[in-house]
Write an enzyme that holds these catalytic residues in place. Structure first.
Site, PDB file in Angstrom:
ATOM      1  N   LYS A 173      34.751  48.080  49.519  1.00  0.00           N
ATOM      2  CA  LYS A 173      35.185  47.201  50.611  1.00  0.00           C
ATOM      3  C   LYS A 173      36.458  46.465  50.187  1.00  0.00           C
ATOM      4  O   LYS A 173      36.442  45.671  49.267  1.00  0.00           O
ATOM      5  CB  LYS A 173      34.101  46.163  50.924  1.00  0.00           C
ATOM      6  N   GLU A 248      35.357  39.708  38.155  1.00  0.00           N
ATOM      7  CA  GLU A 248      36.707  39.245  37.799  1.00  0.00           C
ATOM      8  C   GLU A 248      37.038  38.116  38.758  1.00  0.00           C
ATOM      9  O   GLU A 248      37.259  38.364  39.950  1.00  0.00           O
ATOM     10  CB  GLU A 248      37.717  40.387  37.956  1.00  0.00           C
ATOM     11  N   CYS A 282      46.123  36.301  40.189  1.00  0.00           N
ATOM     12  CA  CYS A 282      45.118  35.567  39.411  1.00  0.00           C
ATOM     13  C   CYS A 282      45.659  35.202  38.028  1.00  0.00           C
ATOM     14  O   CYS A 282      45.140  34.315  37.366  1.00  0.00           O
ATOM     15  CB  CYS A 282      43.852  36.394  39.295  1.00  0.00           C
ATOM     16  N   GLU A 384      41.535  25.854  41.103  1.00  0.00           N
ATOM     17  CA  GLU A 384      42.468  26.940  41.417  1.00  0.00           C
ATOM     18  C   GLU A 384      43.122  26.690  42.782  1.00  0.00           C
ATOM     19  O   GLU A 384      42.426  26.460  43.765  1.00  0.00           O
ATOM     20  CB  GLU A 384      41.724  28.275  41.444  1.00  0.00           C
TER      21      GLU A 384
HETATM   22  P1  NDP Z   1      36.995  36.086  47.904  1.00  0.00           P
HETATM   23  O1  NDP Z   1      36.000  35.789  46.850  1.00  0.00           O
HETATM   24  O2  NDP Z   1      37.004  35.252  49.120  1.00  0.00           O
HETATM   25  O3  NDP Z   1      36.869  37.588  48.408  1.00  0.00           O
HETATM   26  C1  NDP Z   1      36.927  38.712  47.554  1.00  0.00           C
HETATM   27  C2  NDP Z   1      36.245  39.887  48.226  1.00  0.00           C
HETATM   28  O4  NDP Z   1      34.842  39.582  48.358  1.00  0.00           O
HETATM   29  C3  NDP Z   1      36.746  40.154  49.643  1.00  0.00           C
HETATM   30  O5  NDP Z   1      36.701  41.537  49.894  1.00  0.00           O
HETATM   31  C4  NDP Z   1      35.734  39.405  50.471  1.00  0.00           C
HETATM   32  O6  NDP Z   1      35.671  39.846  51.798  1.00  0.00           O
HETATM   33  C5  NDP Z   1      34.460  39.711  49.712  1.00  0.00           C
HETATM   34  N1  NDP Z   1      33.364  38.788  49.965  1.00  0.00           N
HETATM   35  C6  NDP Z   1      33.405  37.541  50.489  1.00  0.00           C
HETATM   36  N2  NDP Z   1      32.149  37.030  50.600  1.00  0.00           N
HETATM   37  C7  NDP Z   1      31.305  37.969  50.116  1.00  0.00           C
HETATM   38  C8  NDP Z   1      29.888  38.050  49.949  1.00  0.00           C
HETATM   39  N3  NDP Z   1      29.094  37.056  50.321  1.00  0.00           N
HETATM   40  N4  NDP Z   1      29.362  39.160  49.410  1.00  0.00           N
HETATM   41  C9  NDP Z   1      30.164  40.181  49.015  1.00  0.00           C
HETATM   42  N5  NDP Z   1      31.506  40.179  49.173  1.00  0.00           N
HETATM   43  C10 NDP Z   1      32.068  39.095  49.703  1.00  0.00           C
HETATM   44  O7  NDP Z   1      38.402  36.071  47.175  1.00  0.00           O
HETATM   45  P2  NDP Z   1      39.825  36.219  47.838  1.00  0.00           P
HETATM   46  O8  NDP Z   1      39.884  37.496  48.613  1.00  0.00           O
HETATM   47  O9  NDP Z   1      40.160  34.933  48.520  1.00  0.00           O
HETATM   48  O10 NDP Z   1      40.743  36.433  46.552  1.00  0.00           O
HETATM   49  C11 NDP Z   1      41.286  35.399  45.821  1.00  0.00           C
HETATM   50  C12 NDP Z   1      40.482  35.117  44.575  1.00  0.00           C
HETATM   51  O11 NDP Z   1      40.408  36.282  43.792  1.00  0.00           O
HETATM   52  C13 NDP Z   1      41.110  34.073  43.701  1.00  0.00           C
HETATM   53  O12 NDP Z   1      40.124  33.190  43.261  1.00  0.00           O
HETATM   54  C14 NDP Z   1      41.665  34.865  42.544  1.00  0.00           C
HETATM   55  O13 NDP Z   1      41.784  34.147  41.353  1.00  0.00           O
HETATM   56  C15 NDP Z   1      40.669  35.946  42.428  1.00  0.00           C
HETATM   57  N6  NDP Z   1      41.230  37.081  41.722  1.00  0.00           N
HETATM   58  C16 NDP Z   1      40.794  37.353  40.455  1.00  0.00           C
HETATM   59  C17 NDP Z   1      41.344  38.385  39.728  1.00  0.00           C
HETATM   60  C18 NDP Z   1      40.861  38.719  38.357  1.00  0.00           C
HETATM   61  O14 NDP Z   1      41.173  39.796  37.881  1.00  0.00           O
HETATM   62  N7  NDP Z   1      40.108  37.874  37.699  1.00  0.00           N
HETATM   63  C19 NDP Z   1      42.435  39.207  40.274  1.00  0.00           C
HETATM   64  C20 NDP Z   1      42.807  38.832  41.606  1.00  0.00           C
HETATM   65  C21 NDP Z   1      42.218  37.800  42.291  1.00  0.00           C
HETATM   66  P3  NDP Z   1      36.509  39.060  52.926  1.00  0.00           P
HETATM   67  O15 NDP Z   1      37.929  39.236  52.602  1.00  0.00           O
HETATM   68  O16 NDP Z   1      36.112  39.701  54.176  1.00  0.00           O
HETATM   69  O17 NDP Z   1      36.062  37.631  52.844  1.00  0.00           O
END
Ligand code: NDP
Length: 481
Positions: A173, A248, A282, A384
């Site tokens: 997803k 991550e 990130c 963050e």
């Molecule tokens: P989110 O946690 O909001 O979403 C990440 C993914 O999880 C999306 O596809 C989202 O779908 C999905 N998701 C949301 N809720 C659920 C749930 N209850 N169950 C399963 N999946 C779910 O993060 P963001 O998309 O806002 O990304 C930003 C964040 O990602 C920042 O905190 C950043 O630091 C982190 N990040 C970390 C990295 C690393 O390597 N450590 C690299 C890049 C980013 P939907 O979009 O539909 O909400």
């Protein structure tokens, strides 16, 4: 307007429910396509397809799996311009960045894991003349891969490629905020002839699609990149089901600048590490600690350079800072600037939404923002923000800056600038982070383990660690007498 489709069992499929979500171009603040609002039934179809495909894919010879991955890599390279344009419109990032970083890296992910699997070997352990142990590494099954919006295709493929190479089938997803390149990838997988059901891509909301993947009993492994709060929620569902988990998560990365650094290189790179991709990487350094003796000079130069960065339309070649990904995200980032002011911080530049005018006047732009005057333990320096906002602080001693650097709940990445080799190694040893960059930033060797400590996540992606994750070790012990 385009209606994106799910990719299930080798085909692009219409949604039974016919429900769609608006896909907004953040550079204009306008809807430009529609995303399937998939639900549990669509996830069920995808998981069934992946489950049916698993027995054959898991025993497909590695060199054959490798060829599929390399074919997909070649198709991504062929379509670089098309994919970069799609990613730039979907995400708001400068087209140039998508062309030079995001899309080439997506191709590299398939290349790296497509070739890496050919060299992945398991261990044998000899107990002299008593027994021999060998370890089989067998693919885990249907892998659930969930990725965020900031580096859409780059991070999506960073999970999918090792999973497929290792012999897992996948239900993936992408973020609902940036689905377009994942959709284009599904077209490329069809063109590459990837067998039915090996990769399935279900679009939709995290709370519905993501949750259904995580909670499904036929998905024994979850690879997730996203926010720490979402990661904790996922862990709370997956842990009691004893799923393999790689999380991550977020970061609040320190950038530690000593007076003896190569100043020009440091300044140039710090501009990138602070504001590249609108600060939505990130790994961006969001807390910049500068040794007191060069603080005033740094502050003047850094602010001057940040003011020169052109905030503009993503497709304009001169643009250095594009739009942030969505209106709610823009509001979140700007609220943090307000919080910083309430906490006593001084905004040295930026701090506001930017209106670049014309057809982009409704877009979500934020001026590169530098804030000073906040102690390390203020919320602005602990939480963050994930936007083009950094704080700068002078420090006196190595001990002090180490304490500040390690003071957050996060531990993803860090950067240290010094020409003193001993100090560099000492800092690297003592900083709590999964990555320490010394005199550089974002330089990645894909063979190295990638991931964070503390609330930045658990597990490691990258290198052969990814194959370890997507396979299960089984030890076979043969008695010799
Ligand atoms: P989110 O946690 O909001 O979403 C990440 C993914 O999880 C999306 O596809 C989202 O779908 C999905 N998701 C949301 N809720 C659920 C749930 N209850 N169950 C399963 N999946 C779910 O993060 P963001 O998309 O806002 O990304 C930003 C964040 O990602 C920042 O905190 C950043 O630091 C982190 N990040 C970390 C990295 C690393 O390597 N450590 C690299 C890049 C980013 P939907 O979009 O539909 O909400």
């Amino acid at each position: 307007m385009l209606h994106i489709k799910n990719y299930i069992n080798g085909e692009l499929v219409e949604l039974a429910s016919k429900k769609y979500i608006d896909n907004i171009d953040p550079s204009r603040g306008k809807v430009y396509s529609y995303i399937p609002d998939s639900d549990e039934k669509d996830v069920e179809l995808a998981i069934t397809a992946a489950k049916v495909a698993f027995p054959a894919w898991s025993v497909t010879p590695k060199d054959v799996r490798s060829k599929y991955l390399l074919k997909i890599a070649a198709l991504i390279e062929r379509d670089l311009n098309k994919l970069a344009l799609a990613e730039s419109i979907d995400n708001g990032k400068p087209l140039k960045l998508a062309k030079t970083v995001d899309i080439p890296r997506a191709a590299a992910n398939f290349h790296f894991y497509g070739t890496g699997i050919l060299h992945y070997a398991a261990h044998t352990h000899s107990m002299e003349d008593t027994a021999i142990n060998y370890t089989l590494r067998q693919p885990v099954g249907v892998a659930g891969c969930i990725s965020p919006w900031n580096l859409p295709l780059y991070l999506f493929t960073w999970k999918i490629a090792p999973a497929l190479a290792a012999g897992c089938t996948v239900v993936a997803k992408p973020s609902e905020v940036t689905p377009m390149t994942a959709y284009l990838l599904s077209e490329l997988c069809i063109e590459a002839g990837l067998p039915r059901g090996v990769l399935n891509i279900v679009h939709g909301l995290g709370g519905k699609v993501g949750n259904a993947i995580v909670a499904h009993k036929e998905v024994p492994l979850i690879s997730f990149t996203g926010g720490t709060k979402t990661g904790a929620h996922i862990a709370s569902i997956a842990a009691p089901m004893f799923k393999k988990l790689s999380l991550e998560l977020g970061g609040k990365n320190p950038n530690v600048i000593f007076a003896d650094c190569d100043y020009d290189n440091m300044l140039h790179t710090t501009i990138h590490s602070s504001f590249q991709n609108q600060g939505q990487i990130c790994l961006c350094g969001s807390r910049v600690f500068v040794e007191k003796s060069i603080y005033d000079k740094f502050k003047k130069d850094f602010v001057e350079q940040a003011k020169k960065l052109m905030v503009g339309a993503p497709l304009d070649d001169k643009t250095k800072v594009g739009a942030v990904v969505s209106k709610p995200h823009m509001e979140k980032v700007l609220n943090y600037v307000e919080l910083a002011k309430q906490e006593g911080g001084t905004v040295l530049c930026g701090g506001k939404q930017a209106n670049i005018g014309g057809e982009f006047s409704e877009g979500y732009y934020i001026e590169p923002t530098i804030i000073e005057g906040l102690s390390y333990n203020r919320r602005t320096n602990q939480e963050e923000i994930f936007g083009p906002v950094v704080t700068i602080m002078p420090f006196d001693t190595e001990e002090e800056v180490l304490m500040w650097a390690n003071s957050t709940v996060y531990g993803l990445a860090s950067t240290v600038w010094t020409q003193d080799l001993t100090k560099a190694h000492r800092m690297a040893q003592n900083i709590h982070a999964g990555i320490v960059w010394i005199n550089c930033w974002l330089l990645r060797d894909l063979r190295t383990p990638f991931g964070g400590v503390k609330s930045s996540g658990v597990g490691r992606e990258g290198g052969f660690e990814a194959f370890d994750f997507f396979t299960e070790p089984k030890n076979v012990c043969i008695k010799l007498k």
